[in-house]
Design an enzyme around this catalytic site. Structure first.
Site, PDB file in Angstrom:
ATOM      1  N   SER A  67      55.691  35.638  90.759  1.00 41.03           N
ATOM      2  CA  SER A  67      54.889  36.271  89.718  1.00 41.03           C
ATOM      3  C   SER A  67      54.979  37.794  89.777  1.00 41.03           C
ATOM      4  O   SER A  67      56.050  38.367  89.630  1.00 41.03           O
ATOM      5  CB  SER A  67      53.447  35.791  89.819  1.00 41.03           C
ATOM      6  OG  SER A  67      52.662  36.266  88.749  1.00 41.03           O
ATOM      7  N   ASP A 272      53.228  39.891  82.882  1.00 46.54           N
ATOM      8  CA  ASP A 272      53.587  40.057  84.288  1.00 46.54           C
ATOM      9  C   ASP A 272      54.949  39.424  84.529  1.00 46.54           C
ATOM     10  O   ASP A 272      55.608  38.942  83.603  1.00 46.54           O
ATOM     11  CB  ASP A 272      52.505  39.498  85.220  1.00 46.54           C
ATOM     12  CG  ASP A 272      52.484  37.977  85.271  1.00 46.54           C
ATOM     13  OD1 ASP A 272      52.905  37.355  84.285  1.00 46.54           O
ATOM     14  OD2 ASP A 272      52.023  37.412  86.278  1.00 46.54           O
ATOM     15  N   ASP A 274      56.293  36.695  85.731  1.00 42.45           N
ATOM     16  CA  ASP A 274      56.667  35.344  85.315  1.00 42.45           C
ATOM     17  C   ASP A 274      55.967  34.930  84.024  1.00 42.45           C
ATOM     18  O   ASP A 274      55.961  33.761  83.656  1.00 42.45           O
ATOM     19  CB  ASP A 274      56.414  34.317  86.421  1.00 42.45           C
ATOM     20  CG  ASP A 274      54.929  34.163  86.760  1.00 42.45           C
ATOM     21  OD1 ASP A 274      54.144  35.066  86.392  1.00 42.45           O
ATOM     22  OD2 ASP A 274      54.563  33.155  87.382  1.00 42.45           O
ATOM     23  N   ASN A 350      42.479  39.904  84.664  1.00 50.06           N
ATOM     24  CA  ASN A 350      43.896  40.221  84.868  1.00 50.06           C
ATOM     25  C   ASN A 350      44.802  39.658  83.775  1.00 50.06           C
ATOM     26  O   ASN A 350      46.011  39.867  83.797  1.00 50.06           O
ATOM     27  CB  ASN A 350      44.366  39.733  86.245  1.00 50.06           C
ATOM     28  CG  ASN A 350      44.277  38.224  86.405  1.00 50.06           C
ATOM     29  OD1 ASN A 350      44.291  37.462  85.442  1.00 50.06           O
ATOM     30  ND2 ASN A 350      44.185  37.766  87.649  1.00 50.06           N
ATOM     31  N   GLY A 482      42.824  34.077  99.126  1.00 48.22           N
ATOM     32  CA  GLY A 482      43.215  32.695  99.381  1.00 48.22           C
ATOM     33  C   GLY A 482      44.458  32.562 100.233  1.00 48.22           C
ATOM     34  O   GLY A 482      44.772  31.472 100.704  1.00 48.22           O
ATOM     35  N   ARG A 488      38.528  40.886  99.242  1.00 51.01           N
ATOM     36  CA  ARG A 488      38.605  41.621  97.980  1.00 51.01           C
ATOM     37  C   ARG A 488      37.203  42.096  97.589  1.00 51.01           C
ATOM     38  O   ARG A 488      36.247  41.328  97.643  1.00 51.01           O
ATOM     39  CB  ARG A 488      39.206  40.739  96.887  1.00 51.01           C
ATOM     40  CG  ARG A 488      40.603  40.243  97.245  1.00 51.01           C
ATOM     41  CD  ARG A 488      41.271  39.498  96.090  1.00 51.01           C
ATOM     42  NE  ARG A 488      42.530  38.918  96.506  1.00 51.01           N
ATOM     43  CZ  ARG A 488      43.684  39.567  96.564  1.00 51.01           C
ATOM     44  NH1 ARG A 488      43.728  40.845  96.225  1.00 51.01           N
ATOM     45  NH2 ARG A 488      44.794  38.966  96.950  1.00 51.01           N
TER      46      ARG A 488
END
Length: 520
Positions: A67, A272, A274, A350, A482, A488
């Protein structure tokens, strides 16, 4: 498992020894790492994909992509029969496979799992896996490793669908399992015909001026740009994700490489690497800055947001009388929640998101459209039903898809007669800041209430609350990554300086409670 199958697995796995000293974990993005250490992992995910196909008696997808990561990275993930992500129940097995120390250990794990899941190797339906990859240089060799993994299951079939966006592969898997045609041509034909239908249904008088009719797209120098080239959009070429792409634009809030003063005031969009994320933006006249139109605004109606959704967007939706639900951060949680409704829309800031329609609702809508077409074709009711049907075919219901999302946004703007300026003025985002803090062990933090409250370690949430109280309209959340030992941090407040200050304060608290300084 018979001796032929066992011998085949032992022989093929011996050609793909795992990297020493590396432990990988399957998350929302699948496995991701530097491409140089991934051959063994991709081979083993090929085995997993074939076993998943046998278990579900369905076509499974395997996508090789990282990605928005840098070009030297790569990754691999599974698409389940619905076109969605691999069921979470199989993620521990994926981890165990990837980290098995040798061929004997690998085969032992497979035998135990096959017995537990009651998977039959000699069933009437052989395993079938669709393969796709993005434009990364490492994709070719990793694709071959995946094929070797799939073929190590007797009778399994691997179909190479070529260089694709991630959403294209997910769409193909969903289509194949619904008995539909599922080539790349079929994907583009469905998108283009649905888009034309929506454009034909635009009301008279919904016209935008020539300047607002122009769209400039940043394709992140990736596979999405190649696919958009067929639509003759203006794209740039260069190093994948370097200074470009939806992830870069959304996080940095600056003009991507290739854009400049000549683009000021024009509607711009960014994919982005991908092409599963989409954001829009306006280039501002000075300081290389942009006015971001993020995922929260792309589909601001019937939306489901994570706790990272900007507080202003949540307030706006509630004022429209729409139900706004929170889930833990991550597409797999959003998708699962959206599927509970007749129409469920989710988007992350995002730019990753989509619309889901229940099968029952679509059956009713098709019947209603047919009824209205026979009784009052051309009526506003009939046009509304046709528009909604077209939306259900244009949007990729398997996964977030920047290409289908882009076409839907453009059709809606045309329908409303809106410029990007009008769209962006729906509500004013609160200034925000996102930060990452390296920690010793990310599992030491436990959250609740859709990741808005820290339960462990004790005292951290109280300390965060004390910082939030210092800032007007302040909000801040922390959550573990993850895939890596990172926490974060998200913070928002009434001004950008306040949001930056709050974010930095909370980041220092996380470091104090969980960082390397806390272990010394």
């Amino acid at each position: 498992m018979n001796e032929e199958q066992r011998s085949l697995l032992l022989k093929s796995s011996s050609r793909f020894p795992p990297p020493q000293g590396v432990k990988l974990s399957y998350g929302t993005a699948g496995f991701r790492a530097d491409a140089s250490i991934l051959e063994s992992t991709v081979y083993r995910v090929g085995i997993l994909a074939a076993l998943r196909s046998l278990k579900t008696k369905s076509v499974i997808g395997l996508m090789i992509t990282a990605s928005h990561n840098k070009v030297s990275d790569n990754g691999v993930k599974i698409a389940d029969p619905s076109g969605g992500m691999l069921t979470q129940n199989w993620e521990p097995f994926a981890d165990a496979l990837a980290n098995a120390s040798d061929p004997e250990d690998l085969v032992r794990l497979i035998i135990e799992f096959v017995k537990k899941e009651n998977i039959h190797f000699e069933g009437a339906c052989p395993a079938e896996v669709l393969l796709g990859r993005d434009t990364r240089p490492s994709g070719g060799s990793l694709l071959e490793a995946a094929k070797q993994g799939i073929s190590s299951i007797v009778g399994a079939i691997a179909l190479d669908m070529g260089v694709l966006t991630t959403p294209q592969l997910h769409w193909m898997v969903r289509a194949r399992n619904k008995g539909m045609k599922a080539s790349e041509v079929d994907y583009f034909e469905q998108l283009s015909s649905s888009f034309r239908c929506l454009m034909d249904l635009i009301p008279e008088g919904s016209k935008i001026n020539e300047m607002d009719d122009k769209l400039i797209v940043d394709g992140a120098n990736g596979v999405g740009g190649e696919k958009l080239a067929g639509l003759k959009n203006m794209l740039n070429r260069g190093v994948l994700n370097e200074g470009v792409g939806a992830d870069y634009v959304q996080k940095e809030k600056v003009v991507p490489v290739g854009f400049g003063p000549s683009d000021v005031g024009l509607r711009c969009a960014s994919l982005d690497g991908d092409a599963d994320r989409l954001v829009y933006f306006l280039v501002l006249p000075k300081d290389n800055k942009i006015d971001l139109v993020d995922g929260d605004k792309i589909l601001s109606l019937f939306a489901l947001f994570t706790a990272y959704a900007n507080g202003a967007s949540t307030d706006y939706l509630k004022k429209q009388g729409l139900e706004v639900l929170f889930t833990p951060t991550g597409v797999k949680y959003l998708h699962e929640k959206a599927a509970e409704f007749d129409i469920g829309i989710y988007f992350e800031a995002n730019g990753h998101g989509t619309i889901l329609f229940s099968e029952e609702f679509l059956c009713w809508l098709e019947a209603r459209d047919n009824e209205l077409s026979s009784m009052s074709k051309g009526s506003e009711q009939q046009k509304a039903a046709s528009r909604l049907l077209a939306v259900s075919k244009l949007i990729n219901q398997a996964v977030g898809d920047a290409l289908s999302g882009l076409l839907l946004v453009e059709a809606i703007l045309q329908h409303m007669g809106w410029s990007i300026h009008i769209w962006n003025a729906l509500y004013q985002d609160l200034p925000s800041r996102q930060l990452k803090v390296k920690v010793v062990d990310r599992t030491a933090i436990v959250t609740a209430n859709a990741e808005t409250v820290v339960v462990k370690p004790p005292g951290l949430q109280e300390a965060i609350n004390a910082e939030i109280a210092k800032y007007p309209q302040g909000r801040s959340f922390v959550r573990p990554s993850g895939t890596e030992d990172i926490i974060r941090v998200y913070a928002e407040a009434s001004t950008q300086d306040a949001a930056d200050s709050l974010g930095n304060s909370v980041a220092r608290l996380v470091d104090k409670f969980l960082g390397f300084s806390s272990s010394s």
